[in-house]
Scaffold this motif. Structure first.
Motif, PDB file in Angstrom:
ATOM      1  N   UNK A 306      46.356  48.816  35.460  1.00  0.00           N
ATOM      2  CA  UNK A 306      45.540  47.712  35.964  1.00  0.00           C
ATOM      3  C   UNK A 306      45.748  47.584  37.468  1.00  0.00           C
ATOM      4  N   UNK A 307      44.729  47.865  38.277  1.00  0.00           N
ATOM      5  CA  UNK A 307      44.887  47.782  39.727  1.00  0.00           C
ATOM      6  C   UNK A 307      45.275  46.380  40.177  1.00  0.00           C
ATOM      7  N   UNK A 308      46.017  46.318  41.268  1.00  0.00           N
ATOM      8  CA  UNK A 308      46.413  45.012  41.818  1.00  0.00           C
ATOM      9  C   UNK A 308      45.191  44.162  42.159  1.00  0.00           C
ATOM     10  N   UNK A 309      44.146  44.821  42.668  1.00  0.00           N
ATOM     11  CA  UNK A 309      42.947  44.080  43.052  1.00  0.00           C
ATOM     12  C   UNK A 309      42.223  43.504  41.846  1.00  0.00           C
ATOM     13  N   UNK A 310      42.490  44.048  40.654  1.00  0.00           N
ATOM     14  CA  UNK A 310      41.886  43.503  39.437  1.00  0.00           C
ATOM     15  C   UNK A 310      42.737  42.368  38.879  1.00  0.00           C
ATOM     16  N   UNK A 311      44.050  42.597  38.780  1.00  0.00           N
ATOM     17  CA  UNK A 311      44.882  41.586  38.117  1.00  0.00           C
ATOM     18  C   UNK A 311      45.369  40.480  39.043  1.00  0.00           C
ATOM     19  N   UNK A 312      45.695  40.796  40.285  1.00  0.00           N
ATOM     20  CA  UNK A 312      46.241  39.770  41.172  1.00  0.00           C
ATOM     21  C   UNK A 312      45.176  39.126  42.059  1.00  0.00           C
ATOM     22  N   UNK A 313      44.219  39.912  42.540  1.00  0.00           N
ATOM     23  CA  UNK A 313      43.179  39.365  43.410  1.00  0.00           C
ATOM     24  C   UNK A 313      42.062  38.710  42.603  1.00  0.00           C
ATOM     25  N   UNK A 314      41.551  39.416  41.590  1.00  0.00           N
ATOM     26  CA  UNK A 314      40.425  38.890  40.816  1.00  0.00           C
ATOM     27  C   UNK A 314      40.858  38.144  39.549  1.00  0.00           C
ATOM     28  N   UNK A 315      42.154  38.169  39.254  1.00  0.00           N
ATOM     29  CA  UNK A 315      42.698  37.470  38.087  1.00  0.00           C
ATOM     30  C   UNK A 315      42.044  37.936  36.787  1.00  0.00           C
ATOM     31  N   UNK A 316      41.863  39.250  36.666  1.00  0.00           N
ATOM     32  CA  UNK A 316      41.227  39.816  35.476  1.00  0.00           C
ATOM     33  C   UNK A 316      42.179  40.736  34.720  1.00  0.00           C
ATOM     34  N   UNK A 317      43.464  40.513  34.883  1.00  0.00           N
ATOM     35  CA  UNK A 317      44.435  41.318  34.157  1.00  0.00           C
ATOM     36  C   UNK A 317      44.251  41.194  32.655  1.00  0.00           C
ATOM     37  N   UNK A 318      44.290  42.314  31.954  1.00  0.00           N
ATOM     38  CA  UNK A 318      44.142  42.325  30.504  1.00  0.00           C
ATOM     39  C   UNK A 318      42.722  42.458  30.007  1.00  0.00           C
ATOM     40  N   UNK A 319      41.726  42.246  30.877  1.00  0.00           N
ATOM     41  CA  UNK A 319      40.331  42.261  30.423  1.00  0.00           C
ATOM     42  C   UNK A 319      39.862  43.666  30.038  1.00  0.00           C
ATOM     43  N   UNK A 320      40.184  44.664  30.852  1.00  0.00           N
ATOM     44  CA  UNK A 320      39.775  46.031  30.507  1.00  0.00           C
ATOM     45  C   UNK A 320      40.476  46.484  29.236  1.00  0.00           C
ATOM     46  N   UNK A 321      41.749  46.135  29.116  1.00  0.00           N
ATOM     47  CA  UNK A 321      42.486  46.515  27.914  1.00  0.00           C
ATOM     48  C   UNK A 321      41.833  45.935  26.663  1.00  0.00           C
ATOM     49  N   UNK A 322      41.389  44.675  26.758  1.00  0.00           N
ATOM     50  CA  UNK A 322      40.735  44.058  25.598  1.00  0.00           C
ATOM     51  C   UNK A 322      39.411  44.736  25.274  1.00  0.00           C
TER      52      UNK A 322
END
Length: 417
Positions: A306-322
């Motif tokens: 999970x790229x930092x820009x996805x999980x920390x910047x956009x707060x979308x951590x876990x979404x691709x995994x789901x």
């Protein structure tokens, strides 16, 4: 934190913002626990708390030095600290302000200036970058090891994009690096979205998101690119296009920041705010669709970075995994999934040694579950991780597109019978 900005600092356009951010920080140090560079180097000044203190000193009138610049340069801008911070310190904006002040006061050595100017002229120019990438791939065996690791062994053909045919229309940021290094990514996204009843409308006038310039000592040039993109997208957004999709999370994070960065621009503030509000990472679109109706049966075992820009910047951590789990992919566990791979835009070029160490640590974690393939959501991470020449690394939407293609192919055994 108590602050006392110098008279010179108070003249800065973002002085009030900087002072507000500094006063938010309580120096608790929780941020250091998740800072990749602090973990590697163990130096307080190579962690967020130390860098905040350095910026505070500069804004209070202490002259910046080459050492100040070095510690700020070493920051990945991964924003892991923002996720950890209990006080909500807006660290990345403070860092941008601090870097701008320091870079204006501390001249860089000629070699660094040439490197940064070269990156600014080559990377955002999609046509030039693609041509140089193809040339580099052709002569790959003759290149230095560091440059060779940045290039793929081969560049796959993008495949055919579907003709726009659906009532639901969306725009897509093509990007500057991705069309040269992984041209199939955006084409795969268009094909998957087409199956979900969404047509992607190209906007050729839109170019680089502006992040490369903005983070390489040229903030105004980066904002100019943002303005050009807003002008390019605005007619289509006014004419029924629902959103602007980004398939590279690094670009998405910056586009979503247009509204903040241009909030004081009388000509663009309102448009920038609307564009940022309507910008979507690809996963934000795909996750809301009836994916189970696609009927995928996938036996691929993968690890997701999970790229930092996805999980920390956009707060979308876990979404691709789901999304991938809903589609039937088998995801392996990844230890310390919050940590940066070391790509960080152009960081892997400007800070190659630290970037390599971070990459190797991430690869060890990603490979711990013995995946067949590693998936990610950002071209920078994809290229950087692939440079280790270990487990294959792909954009997650390409794996979905490939699975859909396999599903539509006739079963040879059934055809034979």
């Amino acid at each position: 934190m108590q602050t006392n900005l110098s008279e010179q600092a108070r003249l800065l356009r973002r002085a009030e913002e900087a002072e507000s951010i500094l006063r938010t920080c309580v120096h608790c140090g929780f941020c250091n626990a998740t800072c990749p560079t602090y973990q590697l180097l163990g130096d307080e000044l190579d962690g967020p708390r130390g860098r905040i203190y350095l910026i505070k000193q500069v804004l209070e009138g202490n002259p910046p030095t080459e050492k100040t610049q070095l510690h700020l340069d070493r920051c990945l801008s991964c924003r892991n600290c923002e996720t950890t911070c209990p006080s909500g310190v807006d660290y990345h904006n403070l860092l941008d302000i601090g870097r701008s002040v320091v870079d204006a006061a501390v001249p860089r050595p000629l070699s660094q200036r040439l490197l940064r100017q070269g990156l600014r002229h080559v990377v955002p120019d999609a046509g030039l970058f693609k041509s140089l990438t193809r040339l580099g791939t052709t002569f790959r065996p003759l290149l230095p090891a560091g440059l060779k690791a940045k290039l793929p062994d081969s560049i796959p053909a993008p495949g055919v994009r579907p003709t726009p045919r659906h009532e639901r229309r969306m725009l897509m940021l093509e990007g500057c690096v991705q069309p040269g290094l992984s041209p199939n990514t955006n084409a795969a996204a268009a094909r998957v979205l087409d199956r979900l009843g969404i047509s992607v409308t190209p906007v050729k006038e839109a170019g680089c998101c502006g992040a490369v310039d903005y983070h390489l000592d040229a903030q105004e040039a980066g904002l100019d690119r943002a303005r050009r993109n807003i002008d390019a997208w605005w007619p289509a957004l006014q004419n029924g296009a629902q959103t602007v999709i980004q398939t590279a999370s690094g670009c998405g994070a910056f586009v979503k920041d247009y509204g903040h960065l241009l909030r004081d621009d009388p000509d663009y503030a309102d448009k920038a705010a609307q564009v940022s509000a309507r910008a979507r990472d690809l996963v934000e679109v795909v996750r809301d669709e009836p994916l189970e109706q696609l009927g995928l049966q996938v036996d691929t075992r993968l690890a997701f970075h999970c790229p930092c820009t996805l999980q920390h910047a956009q707060k979308l951590g876990g979404e691709v995994e789901r999304v991938l789990s809903r589609l039937g992919f088998h995801l392996t566990a990844v230890p310390d999934g919050h940590l940066c791979c070391g790509s960080a835009g152009t960081y892997s070029i400007t800070q190659p040694e630290l970037a390599r160490r971070l990459r190797d640590n991430r690869m060890n974690a990603l490979e711990s579950g013995r995946p067949q393939v590693i998936a990610t959501a950002n071209i920078g991470c994809q290229t950087h991780l692939a440079g280790a020449n270990r487990t294959p690394v792909r954009h997650w939407i390409e794996l979905v597109d490939q699975a859909l293609n396999n599903l539509s192919k006739p079963d040879p055994a059934r055809s034979h019978s």
